[in-house]
Design an enzyme around this catalytic site. Structure first.
Site, short mmCIF file in Angstrom:
data_model
loop_
_atom_site.label_atom_id
_atom_site.label_comp_id
_atom_site.label_asym_id
_atom_site.label_seq_id
_atom_site.Cartn_x
_atom_site.Cartn_y
_atom_site.Cartn_z
N ARG A 1 50.24 20.47 68.79
CA ARG A 1 49.63 21.42 67.86
C ARG A 1 48.24 21.89 68.29
O ARG A 1 47.81 22.98 67.93
CB ARG A 1 49.57 20.81 66.47
N LYS B 1 61.48 4.87 69.41
CA LYS B 1 61.24 4.24 68.12
C LYS B 1 59.90 4.66 67.53
O LYS B 1 59.02 5.01 68.29
CB LYS B 1 61.32 2.72 68.25
N HIS C 1 61.69 0.64 75.69
CA HIS C 1 61.03 0.50 76.99
C HIS C 1 61.25 -0.88 77.62
O HIS C 1 61.09 -1.06 78.81
CB HIS C 1 59.54 0.87 76.91
N LYS D 1 61.88 -2.51 81.92
CA LYS D 1 61.06 -3.52 82.60
C LYS D 1 61.85 -4.13 83.74
O LYS D 1 63.03 -4.45 83.59
CB LYS D 1 60.63 -4.62 81.62
N GLU E 1 52.36 -12.01 71.82
CA GLU E 1 51.27 -11.08 72.17
C GLU E 1 49.96 -11.64 71.66
O GLU E 1 49.93 -12.31 70.63
CB GLU E 1 51.51 -9.72 71.51
N ASP F 1 59.45 -3.89 64.26
CA ASP F 1 58.68 -3.44 65.42
C ASP F 1 59.19 -4.06 66.72
O ASP F 1 59.18 -3.41 67.76
CB ASP F 1 57.20 -3.81 65.20
N HIS G 1 63.52 -4.40 70.85
CA HIS G 1 63.29 -5.06 72.14
C HIS G 1 64.00 -6.42 72.24
O HIS G 1 64.68 -6.71 73.21
CB HIS G 1 61.80 -5.31 72.37
N LYS H 1 52.02 -11.34 66.80
CA LYS H 1 50.72 -10.83 67.26
C LYS H 1 49.71 -11.96 67.14
O LYS H 1 49.87 -12.87 66.31
CB LYS H 1 50.25 -9.68 66.38
C1 BG6 Z 1 55.96 -1.71 71.14
C2 BG6 Z 1 55.52 -2.27 69.81
O1 BG6 Z 1 57.24 -1.17 71.03
O2 BG6 Z 1 55.97 -2.77 72.09
C3 BG6 Z 1 54.14 -2.88 69.93
O3 BG6 Z 1 55.49 -1.22 68.86
C4 BG6 Z 1 54.13 -3.92 71.03
O4 BG6 Z 1 53.75 -3.48 68.70
C5 BG6 Z 1 54.71 -3.34 72.32
O5 BG6 Z 1 52.79 -4.32 71.23
C6 BG6 Z 1 54.88 -4.42 73.36
O6 BG6 Z 1 55.21 -3.84 74.59
P1 BG6 Z 1 54.82 -4.55 75.96
O7 BG6 Z 1 55.44 -3.69 77.00
O8 BG6 Z 1 53.33 -4.60 76.01
O9 BG6 Z 1 55.42 -5.92 75.89
#
Ligand code: BG6
Length: 492
Positions: A51, A149, A179, A183, A217, A235, A240, A341
């Site tokens: 935008r 997502k 994603h 990896k 994390e 999330d 994942h 987290k």
């Molecule tokens: C994302 C989540 O999809 O993946 C995040 O929304 C998370 O909360 C992230 O931190 C983790 O990805 P990676 O590649 O850092 O393990």
């Protein structure tokens, strides 16, 4: 250019959400790396759409800044950056308002030029954006659309998003990114299982006691606006971690063709034992971090990171659960999962815990044999480790010791490990959907997750508190210890 790098067909990549975080942090740096390695050249075009009112020059300047900020210094080459930047152009556009529709100039009709649309935007804009693409005449039957997502917050909303996209694009044109599938170590799971004869014969309940999947994390979550609506279950687990579980558990696909792999993942998803209201307390634990210290620095609790109107939130920043797969191969083998987290460190791994040997010929006083463990380290320190028993060297009896057979990717390979998006962005151009989620997979994952969420929402208790910088709430330890097992902590 490395001899292993095969250039892709020229493309027009239209990126909606071009000034947003994902584009800046991930997409542009990933495309830059692929360009630098010679996987595509100036015959391809990247067209940013968003935008903001920007000129091509301003957009290119912003892209240059992203590369300087998010590409490791050693890979920044001014001449290459200049050439890469020359493939970029910009369109200002508001899909919600026909009067503000911009024109994507220069899209090539040549069928040899692949056309892809990356929707790095909020899901409620997917529908209007697809319509814009169609009404402006940019749609082609061989064009591809990439979405990511959050693809919904439950089954119903996910169906709605997919319905909107599928009004324009057919399933073989839709690339749903997770994603984690891009990896290197996650793809290596497939190589480990299906390019070696060693593991497959023992990859079942007769030889495996249980599986652990940890995605830990150290970062916090409360300052990320969307997180409070989502929580760790939606999330991380719905996408994942369930994908990781599928790759561990699936039957050998006949080939690496997209549907061969995705059919097998779907079978796993459909065999997941539902965790219903009655089981939720027994099989799941949710937590929320309090103040503590991570990597030697004091950090505040989740509640303190939230804006005033969100205080008191019961969103979980940690989940541990016990999943079971009801099929022949996995009957009776629990999959213990945990993610959170503000845990001790960033550490993701899959542990395959094999069964104990049926009989030991060794004197236990000399050290009892421990069951073998295969540890697949996803990040950081990517690698694979097989924990085995050996004889402790030296005279004086048969002392047994557990020692790792250690394959560290950093020590074995000199090449840089590409980021997940590098692989995935170009798989779209190659037309390979193998590492993307099919609609039925995504929906099966929601079907398993939704009842857990509903049971938590109906419960009156709050998530268990845990101190930042620990391994989560004590309930997570109890979850596995009740079954006479413990979480793997790497002593090697
Ligand atoms: C994302 C989540 O999809 O993946 C995040 O929304 C998370 O909360 C992230 O931190 C983790 O990805 P990676 O590649 O850092 O393990």
């Amino acid at each position: 250019m490395s001899s292993r790098i095969i250039p892709v067909q020229p493309f027009d990549y239209v990126v909606f959400g071009a000034t947003d975080d994902l584009t800046k942090r991930k997409l542009l740096p990933a495309l830059y790396h692929r360009f630098k390695d010679g996987q595509f050249d100036e015959q391809s075009r990247i067209i940013g759409v968003s935008r903001s009112t920007l000129t091509d020059v301003e957009f290119r300047k912003a892209a240059r800044d992203s590369i300087t900020q998010f590409v490791e210094k050693e890979y920044q080459d001014e001449k290459v950056i200049d050439r890469f930047i020359s493939t970029l152009s910009y369109v200002s556009n508001d899909v919600n308002d026909e009067k503000k529709w911009g024109d994507i100039k220069g899209l090539r009709d040549d069928p040899k030029v692949v056309r892809a649309f990356y929707l790095a935007i909020a899901p409620d804009l997917f529908g209007p954006t697809c319509e814009y693409i169609k009404k402006k005449g940019y749609y082609r039957r061989d064009a591809r659309v990439v979405i990511e997502k959050p693809l919904g917050h439950d089954l119903a909303s996910s169906e709605q998003i997919n319905d909107e996209v599928s009004k324009i694009f057919k399933e073989d044109q839709v690339y749903r990114i997770d994603h984690y599938l891009g990896k290197e170590t996650v793809q290596n799971l497939l190589a480990l299982r299906f390019a070696n004869i060693l593991f497959e014969p023992i990859w079942n309940s007769a030889h495996i006691d249980h599986v652990q999947i940890t995605v830990a994390e150290s970062v916090g979550a409360g300052t990320r606006g969307y997180y409070d609506e989502s929580g760790a279950l939606r999330d991380m687990i719905q996408n994942h971690i369930i994908q990781l579980l599928c790759l561990v558990a699936l039957e050998p696909p006949a080939s690496d063709a997209a549907n061969a792999l995705r059919d097998e993942k779907l079978k796993v998803l459909r065999s997941l034992k539902p965790i219903t209201n009655a089981d939720v307390a027994k099989c799941t634990v949710r937590g929320q971090y309090r103040a503590g210290s991570v990597d030697g620095a004091a950090v505040v609790g989740y509640q303190d990171e939230l804006p005033e109107d969100k205080k008191g939130s019961r969103t979980e920043t940690f989940v541990a659960l016990k999943a079971e797969i009801e099929n022949w191969r996995w009957a009776g083998v629990p999959f213990y999962i945990r993610t959170g987290k503000r845990l001790v460190s960033r550490a993701s791994e899959i542990v395959i815990q094999f069964r104990a040997i049926p009989h030991s010929m060794f004197d236990h006083a000399e050290g009892a044999p421990r069951p073998n463990r295969l540890v697949i380290r996803i990040q950081p320190d990517e690698g694979v480790k097989l924990l085995m028993m050996i004889k402790d060297p030296g005279p004086g009896g048969m002392r047994l010791r557990e020692v790792p057979l250690n394959l560290s990717f950093a020590q074995t390979f000199t090449e840089r490990t590409p980021e997940a998006y590098e692989r995935l962005l170009l798989d779209v151009i190659r037309g390979s959907q193998t590492l993307f989620m099919r609609r039925d997979e995504l929906e099966a994952a929601w079907m398993w997750v939704d009842p857990i969420r509903e049971a938590w929402d109906a419960a009156t208790d709050a998530p268990q508190p845990y101190t930042a910088g620990t391994w989560g709430p004590t309930g997570a330890i109890a979850l596995i210890e009740r079954d006479g097992r413990t979480w793997h902590e790497d002593g090697h």
